[in-house]
Design a protein around this motif. Structure first.
Motif, mmCIF file in Angstrom:
data_model
loop_
_atom_site.group_PDB
_atom_site.id
_atom_site.type_symbol
_atom_site.label_atom_id
_atom_site.label_comp_id
_atom_site.label_asym_id
_atom_site.label_seq_id
_atom_site.Cartn_x
_atom_site.Cartn_y
_atom_site.Cartn_z
ATOM 1 N N GLU A 220 60.753 -25.392 -78.918
ATOM 2 C CA GLU A 220 61.194 -26.236 -77.689
ATOM 3 C C GLU A 220 61.082 -25.660 -76.506
ATOM 4 O OE1 GLU A 220 65.264 -27.748 -78.676
ATOM 5 O OE2 GLU A 220 64.541 -28.537 -80.682
ATOM 6 N N TYR A 221 60.880 -26.211 -75.341
ATOM 7 C CA TYR A 221 60.842 -25.456 -74.091
ATOM 8 C C TYR A 221 61.242 -26.662 -73.223
ATOM 9 C CZ TYR A 221 59.480 -22.142 -70.744
ATOM 10 O OH TYR A 221 59.632 -21.353 -69.583
ATOM 11 N N GLY A 222 62.406 -26.173 -72.361
ATOM 12 C CA GLY A 222 62.808 -27.262 -71.507
ATOM 13 C C GLY A 222 63.493 -28.322 -72.127
ATOM 14 N N GLN A 223 63.096 -29.485 -71.648
ATOM 15 C CA GLN A 223 63.514 -30.782 -72.244
ATOM 16 C C GLN A 223 62.399 -31.373 -73.169
ATOM 17 O OE1 GLN A 223 66.567 -32.136 -71.945
ATOM 18 N NE2 GLN A 223 67.003 -30.148 -71.000
ATOM 19 N N VAL A 224 61.479 -30.466 -73.865
ATOM 20 C CA VAL A 224 60.443 -31.111 -74.620
ATOM 21 C C VAL A 224 60.469 -30.325 -76.072
ATOM 22 C CG1 VAL A 224 57.969 -31.202 -74.916
ATOM 23 C CG2 VAL A 224 59.142 -31.048 -72.302
ATOM 24 N N ALA A 225 60.230 -31.085 -76.888
ATOM 25 C CA ALA A 225 60.309 -30.678 -78.277
ATOM 26 C C ALA A 225 58.518 -31.007 -78.716
ATOM 27 C CB ALA A 225 61.237 -31.572 -79.344
ATOM 28 N N PHE A 226 57.998 -29.589 -79.104
ATOM 29 C CA PHE A 226 56.675 -29.736 -79.319
ATOM 30 C C PHE A 226 56.567 -29.560 -81.057
ATOM 31 C CE2 PHE A 226 56.890 -27.996 -75.273
ATOM 32 C CZ PHE A 226 55.602 -28.518 -74.452
ATOM 33 N N ILE A 227 56.001 -30.305 -81.439
ATOM 34 C CA ILE A 227 55.784 -30.331 -83.027
ATOM 35 C C ILE A 227 54.194 -30.307 -83.257
ATOM 36 C CG2 ILE A 227 55.896 -31.629 -85.148
ATOM 37 C CD1 ILE A 227 58.048 -33.312 -83.678
ATOM 38 N N GLY A 228 53.691 -29.083 -84.015
ATOM 39 C CA GLY A 228 52.422 -28.898 -84.413
ATOM 40 C C GLY A 228 52.224 -29.439 -85.766
ATOM 41 N N LEU A 229 51.248 -30.231 -85.953
ATOM 42 C CA LEU A 229 51.032 -30.650 -87.203
ATOM 43 C C LEU A 229 49.586 -30.403 -87.790
ATOM 44 C CD1 LEU A 229 52.246 -34.517 -86.570
ATOM 45 C CD2 LEU A 229 53.291 -32.641 -88.023
ATOM 46 N N ASN A 230 49.556 -29.959 -88.995
ATOM 47 C CA ASN A 230 48.343 -29.839 -89.728
ATOM 48 C C ASN A 230 47.891 -31.065 -90.433
ATOM 49 O OD1 ASN A 230 46.268 -29.240 -91.650
ATOM 50 N ND2 ASN A 230 47.393 -27.568 -92.658
ATOM 51 N N ASN A 231 47.048 -31.878 -89.738
ATOM 52 C CA ASN A 231 46.581 -33.160 -90.374
ATOM 53 C C ASN A 231 45.250 -33.262 -91.204
ATOM 54 O OD1 ASN A 231 45.143 -33.090 -88.069
ATOM 55 N ND2 ASN A 231 45.353 -35.158 -87.463
ATOM 56 N N ILE A 232 44.958 -31.762 -91.495
ATOM 57 C CA ILE A 232 43.605 -31.633 -92.217
ATOM 58 C C ILE A 232 43.832 -31.514 -93.720
ATOM 59 C CG2 ILE A 232 41.775 -30.501 -92.479
ATOM 60 C CD1 ILE A 232 41.804 -31.733 -89.883
ATOM 61 N N PHE A 233 43.403 -32.375 -94.652
ATOM 62 C CA PHE A 233 43.658 -32.335 -95.946
ATOM 63 C C PHE A 233 42.262 -31.991 -96.775
ATOM 64 C CE2 PHE A 233 44.215 -33.929 -100.282
ATOM 65 C CZ PHE A 233 45.490 -33.162 -100.463
ATOM 66 N N PHE A 234 42.125 -31.104 -97.415
ATOM 67 C CA PHE A 234 40.966 -30.761 -98.123
ATOM 68 C C PHE A 234 41.021 -31.069 -99.667
ATOM 69 C CE2 PHE A 234 40.423 -27.678 -94.689
ATOM 70 C CZ PHE A 234 38.961 -27.926 -94.308
ATOM 71 N N ASN A 235 40.087 -32.059 -100.030
ATOM 72 C CA ASN A 235 40.083 -32.396 -101.581
ATOM 73 C C ASN A 235 39.348 -31.480 -102.205
ATOM 74 O OD1 ASN A 235 40.930 -35.413 -100.947
ATOM 75 N ND2 ASN A 235 39.231 -35.362 -99.916
ATOM 76 N N PRO A 236 39.323 -31.431 -103.480
ATOM 77 C CA PRO A 236 38.961 -30.169 -104.334
ATOM 78 C C PRO A 236 37.562 -30.290 -104.198
ATOM 79 C CG PRO A 236 40.928 -31.519 -105.567
ATOM 80 C CD PRO A 236 40.450 -32.338 -104.256
#
Length: 509
Positions: A220-236
């Motif tokens: 968080e910084y100031g009035q902002v909530a930052f969310i970092g997402l790992n949206n990479i999914f590796f199949n076998p």
């Protein structure tokens, strides 16, 4: 997810599994008065600070104490609150995490914080795909973009994935260079940042975690909530898809239960949100929030997407998602300039660059910055240098507004006193981008055995249909001589930019 891939994932998950269910880790979040990183006598604990293991989120008690279960391959991390700072390493990477494999989990895991006064108005640099293939391209990043960012005044920075091109060994060089900007720098995991020798999805970000910490996290910084997402999914089988796991979604939901409704929630990811599987569940989590924004990279174009009900969004007003410009442009392709750096034009005809986003409370505004170009370089105007009178009726002015969107206003006028005419948004290929692409396959070095890449660089992709092009007919009945057309654009943040194009009308031959 396809049934076979899900079965393989399940087997892999069970194999790597969770550690035993009663294995808890405990610690303290404390005010590090002497900033040595250790909990010393007289340094108080801080209450109501969020700590997570990548799934569960807890808040510290009145003495700064917390405890969480261990999850294999997942870091423990603090969610930096506003008006506090976490330590930085020598590359300006926040030290907000502990990796289980690097820590005696029988000992307390303590997180230091230092007090800081944060303004509600601040700017953040966002880099899409720096994507370096070797030290030569690391140097492109530094000279083309990083050096000019050392004087922006931004207080934070984020790389939106594909930091490197399938070579995590370059994380050190890239982060050392970007660290020279001297501000806290966060990183998102991209599909080219993975460990090739790891077969299970849970281990694909192993090197990333070592350098940058968890690949899903928040601060968080100031009035902002930052969310970092790992949206990479590796199949076998080694192939990937854009996918949010149930664990990621649980983390977001658990964390947001502690975030006031009046704060702006900023989601950061690599692959665009609208291409990500399971996004509907994310939309449900966010649907009652008035203030949201998200940003990604990956596409090597710059696109403003307004996610509406047809795309699955549940909120009252469309959600703004920015597919950010890339630092590497189109993978550092193209002829080099006098400094040896390729033009690296993106597939939509916009120059390579980055975004400067200014947050003001729970509001925000975005400014695109082209690499090594003036701040007001925001468009290209296409019109022949010379026209004959009989060409005026069939010629159109074409404009690429690099950060334009469906909500931009674009107008043009002829001369100093001509009336302003609205231009029409069209989906078309940027003509200059197409010209540069056509150079690649026909360029002949004339030297036997010399590869095209030695002169031109990597071959460019075929240009895309740009989402930020406008056109209008050339005003008719022009006299012979020199004329100027001025184009003015105003974006959704009420920022106005102008550019000019000088041309001649000559007698017909």
């Amino acid at each position: 997810m396809r049934p076979l891939n899900f079965l393989l994932f399940l087997i892999c998950f069970l194999f790597t599994g969770l550690l035993s269910a009663g294995n808890l880790v405990k610690g303290t979040v404390f005010l590090d008065k002497n900033e040595n990183g250790f909990l010393d006598a007289g340094e108080p604990g801080i209450e109501n600070i969020c700590v997570s293991n990548g799934k569960e989120v807890v808040q510290t008690n009145a003495h700064g104490k917390w405890e969480l279960p261990v999850r294999k391959n997942e870091a423990f991390f603090i969610i930096k609150p506003s008006n506090f700072t976490v330590p930085l390493n020598s590359h300006s990477i926040p030290k907000h995490f502990f990796l289980p494999e690097d820590k005696d989990l029988n000992a307390p895991v303590n997180f230091p914080l230092s007090g800081s006064s944060e303004e509600d108005t601040f700017s953040v640099l966002f880099f899409g795909d720096t994507q370096a293939r070797g030290l030569r391209e690391v140097n492109f990043i530094l000279h083309d973009v990083v050096e000019e960012c050392m004087k922006t005044g931004a207080l934070l920075g984020v790389s939106l994935g594909d930091i490197v091109a399938d070579d995590p060994a370059l994380f050190a060089e890239v982060s050392q260079g970007i660290g020279q900007i001297g501000i806290p720098w966060y990183n998102i995991f991209g599909n080219h940042d993975h460990d090739r020798d790891e077969s299970c999805n849970e281990n694909k970000d192993k090197t990333f975690r070592k350098f940058f910490g968890p690949s899903t996290y928040a601060f968080e910084y100031g009035q902002v909530a930052f969310i970092g997402l790992n949206n990479i999914f590796f199949n076998p089988d080694g192939k990937y898809q854009a996918h949010l796991t149930e664990t990621h979604l649980e983390f977001v939901e658990n964390y947001l239960s502690f975030v006031p409704e009046n704060k702006l929630v900023v989601l950061m990811m690599h692959v665009p949100l609208v291409r990500t599987e399971n996004r509907e569940k994310l939309f449900e989590i966010l649907q009652d929030r008035k203030y949201t924004f998200s940003i990604s990279g990956h596409v090597h174009e710059q696109i403003n997407v307004f996610v509406d009900e047809e795309m699955g969004w549940k909120g009252d007003a469309p959600h703004h998602h920015l597919i950010n410009a890339t630092v590497c442009g189109s993978w550092w392709c193209g002829l080099t300039d006098e400094t040896g750096i390729p033009h690296a034009t993106m597939n939509d005809g916009a120059p390579n660059g980055y975004s400067i986003i200014t947050f003001d409370g729970n509001k925000y505004s975005i400014r695109f910055k082209a690499a090594r170009r003036p701040a007001d370089y925001q468009m290209n105007i296409y019109l022949p240098d010379e026209l004959t009178p009989n060409e005026l009726d069939t010629t159109k002015v074409l404009v690429n507004v690099f950060a334009g969107s469906s909500r931009s206003q674009v107008k043009m006028c002829l001369g100093k006193d001509g009336p302003w005419t609205s231009m029409k948004q069209v989906k078309t290929i940027d003509p200059e981008c197409l010209r540069m692409h056509r150079l690649s396959p026909v360029l002949d070095t004339g030297i036997k055995g010399q590869a095209l890449e030695d002169i031109f660089g990597y071959k460019m992709d075929y240009p895309s249909l740009s989402t930020h092009m406008w056109e209008a007919p050339v005003p008719g009945n022009l006299k012979e001589g020199t004329h100027v057309i001025t184009v003015k654009t105003t974006d959704i943040f009420n920022q106005t930019w102008t550019a000019h194009r000088i041309f001649r009308v000559r007698p017909a031959k």
